[in-house]
Write an enzyme that holds these catalytic residues in place. Structure first.
Site, PDB file in Angstrom:
ATOM      1  N   LYS A   1     -12.251  -1.302   7.525  1.00  0.00           N
ATOM      2  CA  LYS A   1     -11.598  -2.333   8.330  1.00  0.00           C
ATOM      3  C   LYS A   1     -12.032  -2.224   9.792  1.00  0.00           C
ATOM      4  O   LYS A   1     -12.563  -3.162  10.354  1.00  0.00           O
ATOM      5  CB  LYS A   1     -10.087  -2.220   8.210  1.00  0.00           C
ATOM      6  CG  LYS A   1      -9.659  -2.487   6.775  1.00  0.00           C
ATOM      7  CD  LYS A   1      -8.279  -2.028   6.490  1.00  0.00           C
ATOM      8  CE  LYS A   1      -8.025  -1.960   5.010  1.00  0.00           C
ATOM      9  NZ  LYS A   1      -8.250  -3.214   4.289  1.00  0.00           N
TER      10      LYS A   1
ATOM     11  N   TRP B   1       0.834  -1.216   0.000  1.00  0.00           N
ATOM     12  CA  TRP B   1       0.000   0.000   0.000  1.00  0.00           C
ATOM     13  C   TRP B   1       0.859   1.252   0.000  1.00  0.00           C
ATOM     14  O   TRP B   1       0.537   2.242  -0.650  1.00  0.00           O
ATOM     15  CB  TRP B   1      -0.982  -0.010   1.170  1.00  0.00           C
ATOM     16  CG  TRP B   1      -1.956  -1.144   1.061  1.00  0.00           C
ATOM     17  CD1 TRP B   1      -2.089  -2.200   1.897  1.00  0.00           C
ATOM     18  CD2 TRP B   1      -2.912  -1.348   0.001  1.00  0.00           C
ATOM     19  NE1 TRP B   1      -3.059  -3.057   1.431  1.00  0.00           N
ATOM     20  CE2 TRP B   1      -3.577  -2.561   0.283  1.00  0.00           C
ATOM     21  CE3 TRP B   1      -3.257  -0.642  -1.145  1.00  0.00           C
ATOM     22  CZ2 TRP B   1      -4.582  -3.072  -0.546  1.00  0.00           C
ATOM     23  CZ3 TRP B   1      -4.263  -1.148  -1.976  1.00  0.00           C
ATOM     24  CH2 TRP B   1      -4.902  -2.350  -1.671  1.00  0.00           C
TER      25      TRP B   1
ATOM     26  N   ASP C   1      -1.234   6.697   6.394  1.00  0.00           N
ATOM     27  CA  ASP C   1      -2.376   5.851   6.045  1.00  0.00           C
ATOM     28  C   ASP C   1      -2.615   4.937   7.245  1.00  0.00           C
ATOM     29  O   ASP C   1      -1.788   4.080   7.564  1.00  0.00           O
ATOM     30  CB  ASP C   1      -2.015   5.030   4.800  1.00  0.00           C
ATOM     31  CG  ASP C   1      -3.066   3.992   4.423  1.00  0.00           C
ATOM     32  OD1 ASP C   1      -4.063   3.847   5.161  1.00  0.00           O
ATOM     33  OD2 ASP C   1      -2.885   3.317   3.390  1.00  0.00           O
TER      34      ASP C   1
HETATM   35  C1  LIG Z   1      -3.308   0.083   4.575  1.00  0.00           C
HETATM   36  C2  LIG Z   1      -4.200   0.146   3.385  1.00  0.00           C
HETATM   37  N1  LIG Z   1      -4.171   1.234   2.606  1.00  0.00           N
HETATM   38  C3  LIG Z   1      -4.963   1.332   1.523  1.00  0.00           C
HETATM   39  C4  LIG Z   1      -5.829   0.335   1.152  1.00  0.00           C
HETATM   40  C5  LIG Z   1      -6.678   0.494  -0.063  1.00  0.00           C
HETATM   41  O1  LIG Z   1      -7.970   0.811   0.326  1.00  0.00           O
HETATM   42  P1  LIG Z   1      -9.165   1.064  -0.676  1.00  0.00           P
HETATM   43  O2  LIG Z   1      -9.578  -0.255  -1.197  1.00  0.00           O
HETATM   44  O3  LIG Z   1     -10.189   1.716   0.207  1.00  0.00           O
HETATM   45  O4  LIG Z   1      -8.686   1.980  -1.737  1.00  0.00           O
HETATM   46  C6  LIG Z   1      -5.910  -0.815   1.947  1.00  0.00           C
HETATM   47  C7  LIG Z   1      -6.861  -1.875   1.575  1.00  0.00           C
HETATM   48  O5  LIG Z   1      -6.906  -2.969   2.007  1.00  0.00           O
HETATM   49  C8  LIG Z   1      -5.055  -0.913   3.080  1.00  0.00           C
HETATM   50  O6  LIG Z   1      -5.070  -2.010   3.855  1.00  0.00           O
END
Ligand SMILES: Cc1ncc(COP(=O)(O)O)c(C=O)c1O
Length: 360
Positions: free
Chosen positions: A195, A101, A171
């Protein structure tokens, strides 16, 4: 069939009490004669839903007045672009790469300016958090970016990086509201809520107000400007109203259950049950360096793909769902967010012990 124990990394388990309350209010929200889904976002009823949600979040996280709370859309992934578009005044940003991510955010930022990877744990499959006490932070960096809890690999920053005065952007999608945070240490904290907080479709961004300006990169779409959402109190356009309503209920549930201190205590207790077992098992092994272990996502392996697959299959049949590891790493992963009851973890460990004994 009743409710199972859902160990999904996201969308993930929500408090049963919240789901029941939402079910009770489905057809008639507080005498309005309609569901929150059917309601104008400009109505008095919705104004109080979003207003209370913001206030409850401020109370829970102790958010200072000079930070704005925005309810946005587009998933956490949209922030990968929105952050550089709004914050890259010098067109330079430093990224710490602790998983996929963070890497995706880094790659996206490169579209808009000079994004630099100043630390990484990719050499060991992201199984640890690099030392970030004295990094080579660019003098012109507009911000330093981290993914605070790495959902896929199960690592968490226990100490925030030394950003040498640059704003920290984090994030927190997979550790949102799992423990107290000192908001003043960040320039921007954001997370997709699917989550630990609510249904997919809402992203919460908590931004220090001096970082919200008109001065965005040329071509930034109106909908991707923090300023427009701030000026309109997250009601510039139709917001993800039902999702915000559920987030609000989760905030109230958290307040009722002792807030983030109590959550931290419970989350530590839950994680300890699982990690203690992993540390003494001769079949299952945790994959993360001990000091960097996440309280939320616990990856583990047997070292044998067939045995992993057998475990996931039998666990599912026994009512433990979504234990398969991320497709990029394999093995297993138990995500044990706030709403996972302690009994869920205890029963999982009992099941693992039995599986270990039966498959010696
Ligand atoms: C730490 C983290 N950042 C970003 C994301 C991406 O999220 P989204 O699907 O809402 O774009 C996730 C998705 O699992 C994640 O675990």
């Amino acid at each position: 069939m009743g409710r199972i124990y859902n160990f999904s990394a996201g969308p993930a388990v929500l408090p049963e009490e919240v789901l029941k309350e939402a079910a009770d209010e489905m057809l008639d929200y507080k005498g309005t004669g309609m569901s929150v889904m059917e309601m104008s976002h400009r109505s008095k009823a919705f104004e109080s839903i979003i207003g209370e949600a913001e206030q409850d979040l401020r109370d829970l996280m102790n958010i200072p007045d000079n930070y704005k709370v925005l309810f946005l859309q587009g998933g956490a992934s949209q922030q990968f672009a929105m952050i550089p578009m709004n914050l890259m005044k010098n067109k330079v940003a430093d990224y710490i790469i602790t998983g996929q991510w963070a890497k995706k955010a880094f790659q996206e930022a490169k579209i808009y300016g000079t994004a630099k990877a100043i630390a990484s744990s990719e050499d060991k499959t992201f199984s640890y958090i690099p030392d970030c006490s004295d990094l080579d932070i660019d003098e012109d960096a507009d911000y330093v970016y981290i993914c605070e809890n790495n959902t896929i690999y199960g690592t968490k920053f226990k100490t925030l990086p030394n950003t040498k005065g640059k704003p920290l952007v984090a994030d927190v999608s997979s550790c949102f509201l799992s423990e107290p945070v000192d908001v003043t240490k960040y320039g921007l904290i954001y997370g997709g809520v699917q989550k630990n907080v609510g249904p997919a479709g809402v992203v919460i961004a908590i931004i220090r107000e001096d970082l919200i300006t008109e001065d965005t990169l040329p071509g930034t779409p109106t909908m991707l400007k923090y300023k427009i959402h701030d000026d309109n109190k997250s009601l510039y356009n139709t917001p993800p109203a039902y999702g915000i309503y559920i987030c609000g209920k989760v905030f109230k549930w958290l307040k009722k259950n002792g807030g983030l201190e109590a959550m931290k205590e419970l989350n530590e207790k839950k994680a300890k049950i699982l990690y203690d077992y992993l540390d003494q098992s001769s079949m299952f092994k945790g994959t993360v360096r001990k000091e960097d272990r996440s309280l939320m996502n616990v990856p583990f392996v047997t070292g044998n793909d067939e045995l992993d697959a057998k475990f996931v299959k039998e666990a599912k049949a026994a009512g433990f769902e979504n234990l398969k590891g991320h497709r990029s790493v394999g093995g297993m992963r138990a995500s044990i967010y706030n709403a996972m009851p302690i009994e869920g973890v205890e029963k999982l460990v009992e099941f693992m012990k039995k599986f270990e004994a039966d498959n010696k």
